[in-house]
Every structure is written in structure tokens, then in C-alpha cells.
Enzyme design. Structure first.
Site, short mmCIF file in Angstrom:
data_model
loop_
_atom_site.label_atom_id
_atom_site.label_comp_id
_atom_site.label_asym_id
_atom_site.label_seq_id
_atom_site.Cartn_x
_atom_site.Cartn_y
_atom_site.Cartn_z
N LYS A 100 0.83 -1.20 0.00
CA LYS A 100 0.00 0.00 0.00
C LYS A 100 0.87 1.26 0.00
O LYS A 100 0.63 2.22 -0.74
CB LYS A 100 -0.88 -0.04 1.27
N THR B 143 -13.72 4.54 13.95
CA THR B 143 -14.99 4.37 14.66
C THR B 143 -14.78 3.36 15.78
O THR B 143 -14.42 2.21 15.51
CB THR B 143 -16.07 3.86 13.68
N PHE C 269 -16.80 11.33 8.96
CA PHE C 269 -18.12 10.98 8.42
C PHE C 269 -18.10 10.76 6.91
O PHE C 269 -19.12 10.80 6.26
CB PHE C 269 -19.14 12.07 8.78
N LYS D 213 -20.61 9.45 16.21
CA LYS D 213 -20.35 8.64 15.02
C LYS D 213 -21.24 7.39 14.95
O LYS D 213 -21.88 7.12 13.94
CB LYS D 213 -18.87 8.26 14.99
N LEU E 72 -33.53 6.92 1.61
CA LEU E 72 -34.81 6.20 1.59
C LEU E 72 -34.94 5.42 0.31
O LEU E 72 -36.04 5.27 -0.22
CB LEU E 72 -35.97 7.19 1.73
N CYS F 230 -18.76 -0.37 7.03
CA CYS F 230 -19.13 0.51 8.15
C CYS F 230 -20.50 0.19 8.76
O CYS F 230 -20.56 -0.29 9.89
CB CYS F 230 -19.08 1.96 7.70
#
Ligand code: UGA
Length: 437
Positions: free
Chosen positions: A35, A121, A149, A208, A254, A264
Site C-alpha cells: 500500500k 470508529t 463521516f 459517530k 430512503l 461501516c
């Protein structure tokens, strides 16, 4: 400012590049050598729109470097911890191994007054625990929880222009010395009008998990409505449009379909339930079990609908799955509903071909037993049924008129309710949506 970013995955790589874009001198650190080599060559190790261009732009300024050597954090005033917190194997709780290891590894390099900023988180209570470790090593250093976020697929824009910044500091006070340091990090963001809230550690952590739980609940709510619509012969898309016009409800998140996946929402709601249980507040979150159950039921429902569409049997039917990523504009297949459905179809005897513009390499690593085809037209040829499961633009744009003669049977299951049902039917297709008549 000199900044170190520990962990260069979906969160950290974008954060490091964006901090350099904001004018800071940044070193990105990760244990994964491959990476780091990619990032150092200004190549994004995963697909994220805009990231590679940003890496090139900021690396040309000399303000962004990458290394596997944690000692490179020495000399930075601010250290962002951006490592993953996956679900523990065989349990609902979050695995904090990487957060603990990153923090412990950082301790020897902390100088007086340094600020360690957690972005991962984590279960509530983690920040205060880590703050004690930081202060035991370096009494004048600070630990702030500053949740992130960003959405995959929009990560660069979300990092540079967030809806809000939340700083969780040890005493919850505006006067905490770490607040001024973070304000300096985010000067450009704050001056463009981004609101910021200063709070204590547990509140910042909970902001969060509460936000992700709310989003998951919204999706499962509309999917529950889709179940009722199916039973009653109603249309969930029109229902969502109508209730979404009420500002208090809002139309975003929705979209009924095959449900949420990714690295997540699924693991965060489970870790939240597990943590609430440890705190003796499990009753408060029992509804999240239902949110999870509704979400998982979507996958089974799609397999049933696919069987219906194929005249009651999947055995030997050639099914083409359009989309493998958990959402469009990402190559992430973690807990991807599309892939999980593809695997279930194959287990039930269908001959499945999966295609996706970006996620096939990751998909093949996770489900090597599935057949993959990168060319959409080839994947569609002679199919007995098409299943649109990730709403990439190129699948939304498919022309039902020209495809009708390419497939063996013109049957389509729209797992994201994004196709024009009337148009597909007019072109001769047997169209099925979710929660639509
Ligand atoms: C989510 C949150 O949206 C971010 O705010 C948060 O920072 C991030 O998790 C994180 O914790 O790091 P992300 O996982 O990138 O972001 O993806 P979302 O855009 O939230 O989508 C999640 C899933 O919900 C996808 O599988 C998507 O297809 C599905 N979804 C979304 C629906 O099924 N219906 C919708 O109406 C919206």
C-alpha cells in the site's frame, strides 16, 4: 503544521492527502508495504474518485510522503489514528487490535504538547482509555476524538468539505489546549463555514455510532415498507418520494433495494449493540437487531424473486449479476449485498456471472468460486435473467431495446429500483423491482 497519519486505508489515505491539500506537511504511515509503495508513487491502492489526482497534485508539492516506519511520526505536532476497527471474528463487538497497536506504537515518539487525534470508529469508552495511556507516557500530550463521516465514493469532497467537525476532548471544554491545535489543522475548512462542536470523549464517539445507526435505520425502515408494499401491491419508490417531501423525514437514504453493506454500517450497528450490552443499556438498542434482520432479509428476498422470475427454478439458469461493489463508485466488496446474493444464487444451482466496472479483483479474492466477466456486453450475452445489484451509472444507462435480443430470456430484477420499469416493459422485458408492483 507537521502531521502524521497512522493507517492508510480508505480513511487514512484520503485524510493524509486532504491534510496536505490544506497546506500541511504530512507523513502517511502504514504497516502494509505494498500500500505504501503504491501511495508513494501517487497511485491509489483502491478505487476512490479524485484520490489519484489529489495524490499527484500534493506529492508534487513535496508536502506528502509515505512510509512503513512509525518513527517518522516523531516531530509531528498532530498524529491522526485512522486504522480499521473491523468486526471481531465470531462476535458482534469491534476488534480494537489495530487502534491499540497504533497508539502503543506511537507513544515513544510523542513530544510534550503533541495531540493524538482518533478518527477510527470505536466503541464508546475507548478514547478515555487511550487518553490515559497517552498521558502516562507524555503528561502534556492530549488525545482528541474527531470522528470521520466520509462516504466511500465521495471521500475527498467529504473530507475537504465535511458537514461538521466534532472534537471530543478530555474535559469537554472549548478552553482545552487541543481545541486550538485542531482549529489550526482545520483553518481552511472552518473558514469556509463548516460548523464545529466541542464535546467530551464519550459524546464524540457516540456521535459517530449514532449517525451510522440512524442511517442504517432509515434504510431498513424503507426496506420494511418495501416488504409491506409487496404484500399490498403498492409502490415503495412513490411512497419514499411522498414521505421524503416532509422536511422532517427527507428523501435521502430512503432508497429501498437489496439493503446496506460495506465496511461501516453493518459492523457499526453490531458493535454498538455489543457495547451497549457491556454498559447495561442493551434494551436501548434492541431495535438495531431488527434493523439488521430487515437488512439481511433483503438478500434472501432477492434470491426468491430471482427464482420466481426464472419460472420457479434456478437450477442451470444463467444469471448475470450487474455489480459486485457494496455501492457504486467504489471497489469495496466488504459485506457487499450484491456478492452475497450472487454466492447464494450459485449455491442454489444457478450459473452465475458477475460483472462490475471496478470491484472484480476484490470480489474474486473474496469469492473465488464465482465466475467473473469484466466486459458488460459479454456478461449479459445469453443470460436467462439480469440482476442489477449495484447501481453504477453504466447499468442505469443500459438500453433495454438493444439488449432484448442479446439475452436468452428478457428478464430483469432491479435490486436498486433505479431502472425505468415502464421503458423496460415496453421493450419486452419481464421487469421486477423491489417493493414495486
Ligand atoms: C457510511 C456513512 O454514510 C458515512 O457517513 C460514514 O462516514 C461511513 O459509513 C463510515 O462509517 O466510515 P459508506 O459505508 O461509505 O458510508 O456508504 P453509504 O453511502 O452510507 O452506503 C452504505 C450502504 O447503504 C450501501 O450498501 C448503499 O448501497 C446502501 N444504501 C444507501 C441503501 O441501500 N439505500 C439508501 O438509500 C442509501
Amino acid at each position: 503544521m507537521r502531521i502524521s497519519v497512522i493507517g492508510c486505508g480508505y480513511l487514512g489515505a484520503v485524510h493524509a492527502a486532504c491534510m496536505a491539500k490544506l497546506g500541511h506537511d504530512v507523513v502517511g504511515i502504514d504497516v502494509d508495504d505494498r500500500k505504501i509503495q503504491e501511495l508513494a508513487a501517487a497511485r491509489a491502492p483502491f478505487y476512490e474518485p479524485g484520490l489519484e489526482d489529489l495524490l499527484k497534485e500534493v506529492q508534487a508539492t513535496g508536502r506528502l510522503t509515505f512510509t512503513t516506519d512509525l518513527s517518522a511520526a516523531e516531530g509531528s505536532a498532530v498524529h491522526f489514528v485512522c486504522v480499521g476497527t473491523p468486526q471481531k471474528k465470531g462476535e458482534n463487538g469491534a476488534d480494537l487490535t489495530y487502534v491499540d497497536a497504533a497508539t502503543a506504537g506511537l507513544l515513544p515518539y510523542l513530544a510534550p504538547g503533541d495531540v493524538v487525534v482518533g478518527k477510527s470508529t470505536v466503541p464508546v469508552g475507548t478514547a478515555s482509555r487511550l487518553a490515559r495511556r497517552v498521558q502516562a507516557q507524555q503528561p502534556t500530550a492530549h488525545l482528541v476524538w474527531n470522528p470521520e463521516f466520509l462516504r466511500e465514493g465521495h471521500a475527498v469532497a467529504d473530507t475537504l468539505h465535511p458537514d461538521r467537525l466534532v472534537y471530543g476532548v478530555s474535559d469537554g471544554s472549548e478552553d482545552n489546549a487541543a481545541v486550538a491545535v485542531l482549529d489550526e489543522v482545520y483553518t481552511a475548512t472552518l473558514s469556509s463555514g463548516t460548523p464545529r462542536l466541542v464535546t467530551d470523549h464519550p459524546t464524540a464517539e457516540l456521535v459517530k455510532t449514532a449517525a451510522n445507526s440512524f442511517l442504517a435505520t432509515k434504510i431498513s425502515f424503507i426496506n420494511a415498507m418495501a416488504e409491506v408494499c409487496e404484500a399490498a401491491g403498492a409502490d415503495v419508490t412513490q411512497l419514499a418520494d411522498a414521505i421524503g417531501m416532509d422536511d422532517r423525514i427527507g428523501r435521502k437514504f430512503l432508497n429501498a433495494g437489496i439493503g446496506f453493506g460495506g465496511g461501516c454500517l453493518p459492523k457499526d450497528i453490531r458493535a454498538f449493540m455489543a457495547r451497549a450490552g457491556e454498559l447495561g443499556a442493551d434494551q436501548a438498542l434492541t431495535f438495531l437487531r431488527e434493523v439488521d434482520a430487515i437488512n439481511m432479509r433483503r438478500r434472501t428476498r432477492v434470491v426468491e424473486l430471482a427464482r420466481d422470475l426464472c419460472d420457479g427454478s434456478l437450477l442451470g439458469k444463467r444469471v448475470t449479476v450487474l455489480g459486485a461493489a457494496f455501492k457504486p463508485e467504489s471497489d469495496d466488496v466488504r459485506d457487499s449485498p450484491a456478492l452475497s446474493i450472487a454466492a447464494q444464487l450459485q449455491l442454489q444451482g444457478a450459473v452465475v456471472t458477475v460483472t462490475d466496472p471496478k470491484a472484480l479483483t476484490n470480489a474474486a479474492r473474496r469469492f473465488p468460486e464465482l465466475h467473473y466477466e469484466s466486459d458488460t456486453s459479454t456478461a449479459i450475452e445469453k443470460a436467462d435473467a439480469l440482476l442489477l445489484l449495484t447501481e453504477w451509472q453504466e447499468y442505469r444507462d443500459l438500453d433495454p431495446y438493444s439488449l432484448v435480443d442479446v439475452v436468452s430470456f428478457p428478464r430483469v430484477l432491479d435490486g436498486r429500483n433505479v431502472l425505468d420499469a415502464a421503458k423496460w416493459r415496453a421493450a419486452g422485458w419481464n421487469y421486477r423491482g423491489l417493493g414495486r408492483p
